[in-house]
Design a protein around this motif. Structure first.
Motif, mmCIF file in Angstrom:
data_model
loop_
_atom_site.group_PDB
_atom_site.id
_atom_site.type_symbol
_atom_site.label_atom_id
_atom_site.label_comp_id
_atom_site.label_asym_id
_atom_site.label_seq_id
_atom_site.Cartn_x
_atom_site.Cartn_y
_atom_site.Cartn_z
ATOM 1 N N SER A 96 51.851 40.777 43.665
ATOM 2 C CA SER A 96 51.809 42.206 43.961
ATOM 3 C C SER A 96 52.623 42.989 42.930
ATOM 4 O O SER A 96 52.215 44.067 42.486
ATOM 5 N N ALA A 97 53.762 42.432 42.505
ATOM 6 C CA ALA A 97 54.569 43.105 41.481
ATOM 7 C C ALA A 97 53.804 43.161 40.160
ATOM 8 O O ALA A 97 53.701 44.223 39.532
ATOM 9 N N ALA A 98 53.256 42.033 39.743
ATOM 10 C CA ALA A 98 52.578 41.976 38.448
ATOM 11 C C ALA A 98 51.372 42.913 38.437
ATOM 12 O O ALA A 98 51.128 43.633 37.458
ATOM 13 N N ALA A 99 50.610 42.908 39.530
ATOM 14 C CA ALA A 99 49.423 43.766 39.587
ATOM 15 C C ALA A 99 49.845 45.231 39.484
ATOM 16 O O ALA A 99 49.274 46.006 38.706
ATOM 17 N N THR A 100 50.871 45.602 40.254
ATOM 18 C CA THR A 100 51.285 47.001 40.279
ATOM 19 C C THR A 100 51.889 47.422 38.942
ATOM 20 O O THR A 100 51.602 48.517 38.440
ATOM 21 N N ALA B 258 46.281 40.255 46.899
ATOM 22 C CA ALA B 258 47.180 40.481 45.762
ATOM 23 C C ALA B 258 46.634 39.802 44.504
ATOM 24 O O ALA B 258 46.708 40.349 43.398
ATOM 25 N N TYR B 259 46.058 38.615 44.694
ATOM 26 C CA TYR B 259 45.464 37.878 43.562
ATOM 27 C C TYR B 259 44.278 38.650 42.987
ATOM 28 O O TYR B 259 44.082 38.679 41.764
ATOM 29 N N SER B 260 43.511 39.298 43.850
ATOM 30 C CA SER B 260 42.374 40.067 43.328
ATOM 31 C C SER B 260 42.878 41.271 42.529
ATOM 32 O O SER B 260 42.335 41.591 41.471
ATOM 33 N N ALA B 261 43.948 41.901 43.013
ATOM 34 C CA ALA B 261 44.536 43.018 42.261
ATOM 35 C C ALA B 261 45.084 42.522 40.924
ATOM 36 O O ALA B 261 44.940 43.178 39.889
ATOM 37 N N SER C 65 44.003 39.829 39.309
ATOM 38 C CA SER C 65 42.843 39.450 38.484
ATOM 39 C C SER C 65 42.246 40.676 37.801
ATOM 40 O O SER C 65 41.781 40.598 36.663
ATOM 41 N N ARG C 66 42.256 41.794 38.528
ATOM 42 C CA ARG C 66 41.739 43.031 37.953
ATOM 43 C C ARG C 66 42.580 43.431 36.735
ATOM 44 O O ARG C 66 42.044 43.887 35.726
ATOM 45 N N GLN C 67 43.885 43.246 36.816
ATOM 46 C CA GLN C 67 44.752 43.586 35.695
ATOM 47 C C GLN C 67 44.613 42.580 34.552
ATOM 48 O O GLN C 67 44.747 42.936 33.380
ATOM 49 N N VAL C 68 44.337 41.326 34.895
ATOM 50 C CA VAL C 68 44.077 40.335 33.849
ATOM 51 C C VAL C 68 42.838 40.772 33.066
ATOM 52 O O VAL C 68 42.815 40.760 31.835
ATOM 53 N N ALA C 69 41.802 41.211 33.804
ATOM 54 C CA ALA C 69 40.576 41.660 33.149
ATOM 55 C C ALA C 69 40.847 42.874 32.266
ATOM 56 O O ALA C 69 40.273 43.014 31.181
ATOM 57 N N ILE D 47 36.553 35.586 39.196
ATOM 58 C CA ILE D 47 37.169 36.612 40.058
ATOM 59 C C ILE D 47 37.595 37.809 39.204
ATOM 60 O O ILE D 47 37.388 38.973 39.580
ATOM 61 N N SER D 48 38.166 37.521 38.031
ATOM 62 C CA SER D 48 38.587 38.616 37.139
ATOM 63 C C SER D 48 37.407 39.497 36.718
ATOM 64 O O SER D 48 37.590 40.669 36.389
ATOM 65 N N ALA D 49 36.215 38.918 36.706
ATOM 66 C CA ALA D 49 35.038 39.685 36.272
ATOM 67 C C ALA D 49 34.660 40.772 37.277
ATOM 68 O O ALA D 49 33.962 41.725 36.925
ATOM 69 N N GLY D 50 35.099 40.629 38.520
ATOM 70 C CA GLY D 50 34.705 41.679 39.471
ATOM 71 C C GLY D 50 35.028 41.394 40.935
ATOM 72 O O GLY D 50 34.650 42.183 41.810
ATOM 73 N N GLY D 51 35.720 40.322 41.207
ATOM 74 C CA GLY D 51 35.995 39.942 42.597
ATOM 75 C C GLY D 51 37.151 40.694 43.210
ATOM 76 O O GLY D 51 38.090 40.096 43.726
ATOM 77 N N PHE D 52 37.101 42.020 43.131
ATOM 78 C CA PHE D 52 38.208 42.841 43.648
ATOM 79 C C PHE D 52 37.692 44.226 43.989
ATOM 80 O O PHE D 52 36.580 44.598 43.632
ATOM 81 N N VAL D 53 38.537 44.968 44.727
ATOM 82 C CA VAL D 53 38.287 46.387 44.957
ATOM 83 C C VAL D 53 39.244 47.123 44.020
ATOM 84 O O VAL D 53 40.432 46.833 43.988
ATOM 85 N N SER D 54 38.727 48.073 43.249
ATOM 86 C CA SER D 54 39.595 48.756 42.276
ATOM 87 C C SER D 54 40.412 49.838 42.966
ATOM 88 O O SER D 54 40.051 51.007 42.944
#
Lengths: 646, 253
Positions: free
Chosen positions: A55-59, A178-181, A183-187, B128-135
């Motif tokens: 959660s910290a890393a994502a934020t 938190a992992y999905s958040a 992962s979004r930042q990794v992307a 998952i990084s490709a899109g498995g999240f809610v932005s």
């Protein structure tokens, strides 16, 4: 005003000068900020990808910092937060049953036996409500009622329903959120994730944490990583007991290395024994499995009234059963806090009333609840837990009561941190279970997830910014600095030392021995003679380890035994500090029960006059005594009293 | 909890590193308690190997509670062994005295072997990084109860979200397809109002990443779901296909 006694220097808790309810707002309104253009030039390292770390890393990534995250698992999604079952507390008062931020604050302080810092706990209660909003927005599938609204349940130590849950897999669902958040930042490129990496040391430059030395667990390569700040979210150290509910890889190394580099260790002896775990069965057992505390909502705990009663549980009539929690604590019954429930189970078993093949277990019985609600209802609430129990024990808990016994579960102690979650080393922060801050001497159920996410989503992004605001002109930290070379050399030397032992004994055996000493002498009950003995036993085990351990294979490959050896070496050092802390605290409070200090009824006897402080230990050097510093605890917004759940 | 002991023959895949050819090695192991878990049985073997001066068998594991998804072994030809559930939750009472047990890593091109039974599953993280999240950024959320979700939808979303990312579905599939894993995430977020804003982009990107990682195509055999330790159903693959078709039509991609 909460901060009547302020110390200066690294020990300043930096509690804002404001009334309790306005401290966090005041802090947020007055802390220093970093502009978006400058955030791009600031690097942050986060160790661990559990609830706090992810959660910290994502934020921090969302805010625009350059973040590197590290975990020893093969994916950040596997951090041990994932195993939390029961739920997460939040003062939403959706049930209209009298909950409020103050009540959550009050119950957390009381549950912690008045050994936590008021300011931190109040902030935790305040931000708890935002956590639920955030997680729902991410798509965390919390349990819902038929009207579509979120459902709640009760947990130990409280009389309101404030626990949000996702069947018996709340930790999993929150971590995947938190992992999905993350992962979004990794992307997006704001976060670089390093899996199968373990921290070996913290690099300090001019008194500030400026990077880490890490080992790539696949290639064995030693790496230098620099940053403007380092955040440790590496979890707790319950595995010092060998048998615990922690994951096999959970370890103390990150915070122990930080301790040796100058971060003081807060209340190391405060460990939580969870009352409802599957009992130990044999000598090759590798870990203990928790059965969620939520089971105590519907399960009734009992032992036979007659000593050594060997009848099957269903053959023992109602009148010959002792529902000892309901008998001793009528107000809270089976929902007393964890430390109280654990000690009560130990008391019954030690007195000869235990059940099962080892007589070190008590029954957790669902017969009444099944009669009242039906099997389908119970299965909907706890199905996965019942299944897991049956897998492990071979018994069907719908038909026969579960056997449970307390086990090591959580460590309230951890690195001492200020209100800003900063350790005594500047630029080194600790969040989640890795710090000592919010749970005092005993943590209430469903509060670990709350703290991890509060620290990561809502606290660190402000406090870290306040620190980094002074670093905008520093520029990139060079990994060729002599401090990096020194730390790398120390790490490499430690590895050669371990690889060079060349004895006959697998490292697990030392770990198992260490765990037994800790469980016997520094576990559910402690006394001065036992702790003295433990300290000398631990030294003995440590000596043997450095002479007789065997680590096969090479250091420049995936080498699980080497990983374990490095972790165990740190556990053996930590264990001594835990015993020293337990020995010095001459009172019983929360999970720390000193046999010399109890009431006639066997309840914990706290000593507020002499021990109302946080014990923060400074590393003294190899084989030197640690130095004790005391942060006095003052309670201006809550009346300190003997904890009663009667 | 009635305990007895087993004497076993183990045939275990040993491979020093990613480039080594690897081979099965046979071990005899006696006195295994029926109460111990499968991984505790391997712990016992490893203790003996270390005492004999050999290199122990490397395998992934962590929580040993069936939830982290680390453990990953094909046991007697089946991912996670003969029972429903993860390897760590398999107990030795499922075997008989004198049994021969064959233990292999996940077999899939997209999960290259690192050592012995340890494979690299980072392809799942990239999907998952490709899109498995809610932005949704931290702090941007409204009150949680502003988004009512019908209980059946929430329950169905949960069933999909229960995926532990272990990769048994890939190991079970003759095509090494990752459809069930991808479907679980797409379906979880497609069932919830929070996930609908990005539904088209999500499914298209995740499927594209799945293909790029080299996972095989789905031929609807259903082995994935049959072996899934968390009972993720094939209806989620059906939903993934619908979502994909819908997104392709709407976006023309």
């Amino acid at each position: 005003m909460a901060s009547s006694t302020r110390e200066t220097g690294p020990f300043d808790a930096r509690i804002p000068e404001a009334p309790l309810g306005e401290m966090w707002t005041t802090y947020k309104s007055t802390c220093k900020l970093v502009s978006p253009a400058n955030k791009r030039n600031l690097d942050v390292i986060v160790i661990g990808t559990g609830l706090a770390g992810a959660s910290a890393a994502a934020t921090l990534g969302e805010l625009g910092y350059n973040v590197k995250t590290f975990c020893f698992q093969d994916s950040p999604r596997r951090a041990h937060s994932i195993a939390a079952q029961g739920g997460i507390n939040a003062a939403k008062n959706y049930q209209n049953d009298g909950d409020s931020v103050y009540r959550l604050f009050y119950e957390t302080i009381k549950g912690g036996d008045y050994r936590a810092r008021e300011a931190n706990v109040h902030r935790l209660a305040e931000v708890s409500t935002s956590i639920i909003d955030q997680c729902v927005a991410q798509g965390v599938p919390f349990a819902r009622e038929y009207g579509g609204m979120l459902d709640n349940r009760s947990f130990g130590g409280t009389q309101v329903q404030r626990t949000f849950y996702a069947r018996g897999q709340t930790g999993q669902q929150l971590l995947l959120g938190a992992y999905s958040a993350l992962s979004r930042q990794v992307a997006s490129g704001r976060v670089t994730q390093y899996s199968r990496h373990e921290l070996l040391d913290i690099v300090i430059v001019d008194g500030k944490a400026r990077g880490i030395i890490a080992r790539d667990l696949v290639s064995g390569a030693i790496e230098r990583h620099s940053a403007h700040a380092v955040v440790l979210c590496s979890g707790g150290y319950g595995n010092v007991f060998f048998l615990s509910t922690n994951a096999m890889g959970s370890n103390v190394t990150a915070i122990w290395k930080a301790h040796k580099r100058g971060a003081w260790f807060g209340n190391p002896c405060f460990t939580q024994i969870h009352p409802t775990c599957i009992p130990v069965h044999g000598e090759h057992q590798s870990k203990l499995t928790l059965m969620s505390e939520s089971l105590r909502n519907d399960g009734r705990i009992w032992v036979p009234k007659a000593k050594g009663d060997k009848r099957k549980p269903r053959d023992i009539p109602e009148a010959e059963r002792d529902y000892y929690l309901e008998r001793r604590y009528p107000a809270f019954g089976n929902l007393v806090p964890r430390d109280v429930a654990s000690r009560a189970a130990k008391e019954r078993c030690d007195a000869g009333y235990g059940v099962g093949s080892t007589a070190m277990a008590v029954y957790l019985d669902f017969a009444d609840a099944i009669k009242r609600l039906g099997q389908a209802d119970i299965s909907a609430k706890y199905g996965n837990l019942f299944e897991m129990y049956e897998k492990i024990s071979g018994e069907n808990p719908y038909k026969t009561p579960m056997q449970i016994y307390p086990a090591i579960h959580y460590t309230m102690g951890g690195l001492w941190v200020s209100y800003e979650l900063q350790t005594t080393v500047r630029g080194l922060f600790a969040a989640g279970e890795a710090n000592f801050s919010d749970h005092g001497a005993n943590r209430l159920g469903a509060s670990a997830l709350m703290q991890g996410l509060a620290d990561g989503y809502f606290v660190l992004p402000y406090t870290l910014g306040n620190y980094l605001a002074d670093d905008i002109r520093t520029g990139k930290i060079d990994t060729n600095l002599p401090e990096f070379a020194e730390a790398e050399r120390a790490a490499t030397e430690r590895i050669s030392q371990v690889m060079g032992i060349d004895g006959p004994t697998p490292v697990d055996k030392f770990h198992r021995e260490l765990g037994k000493v800790m469980w016997d002498q520094c576990g559910m009950a402690r006394n001065s003679a036992g702790l003295d003995k433990a300290i000398s036993d631990i030294r003995g085990i440590r000596e043997e380890f450095w002479k007789k351990a065997r680590i096969p294979g090479d250091a420049n490959e995936l080498n699980v035994e080497l990983e374990k050896a490095l972790r165990i070496a740190d556990f053996m050092e930590l264990a001594e500090l835990m015993c020293i802390d337990a020995r010095h605290r001459e009172e019983s409070c929360g999970g720390h029960f000193r046999e010399e200090f109890q009431t006639e009824e066997g309840e914990a006897l706290r000593n507020d006059a002499d021990f109302s402080y946080v014990a923060a230990w400074q590393y003294g050097g190899p084989d030197e005594k640690p130095v004790l510093h005391k942060e006095p605890l003052t309670f201006n917004n809550i009346k300190v009293q003997a904890r009663s759940y009667k | 909890m009635s305990e007895s002991t087993l004497n076993l023959t183990l045939k275990i895949w040993r491979q020093k590193n990613a480039t080594d050819a690897g081979a099965f090695v046979t071990y005899k192991l006696d006195g295994v308690s029926t109460d111990s878990s499968f991984l505790e049985m391997l712990d016992l073997l490893n203790l003996q190997l270390i005492e004999q001066g050999e290199v122990p068998v490397a395998f992934d594991h962590d929580c040993r509670e069936g939830i982290c998804g680390a453990c990953s072994m094909v046991i007697n030809g089946r991912p996670h062994g003969p029972e429903r559930g993860t390897t760590c939750q398999l107990h030795m009472r499922a075997f008989r005295n004198g049994d021969t047990i064959v233990i292999e890593p996940w077999r899939a091109k997209s999960f290259p072997v690192i050592k012995d039974l340890v494979v690299n599953r980072s392809s799942f993280d990239r999907i998952i990084s490709a899109g498995g999240f809610v932005s949704v950024n931290t702090g941007a959320a409204q009150d949680a109860n502003c988004i009512p979700v019908p209980k059946p939808d929430a329950d169905e979303a949960f069933d999909a979200a229960a995926c532990i990312g272990c990769g048994a579905c890939v190991a079970a599939c003759k095509n090494a397809s990752a459809m069930l894993f991808v479907a679980a995430k797409v379906s979880h977020l497609a069932m919830l109002p929070q996930g609908r804003v990005e539904r088209e982009a999500r499914v298209l990107k995740m499927v594209a990443q799945m293909d790029e990682e080299g996972f095989g195509a789905c031929s609807n055999t259903g082995a994935c779901s049959a072996e899934c330790p968390k009972n993720i159903g094939l209806q989620h693959i059906a939903r993934l296909n619908r979502e994909y078709q819908r997104a392709s039509l709407l976006t023309g991609k």
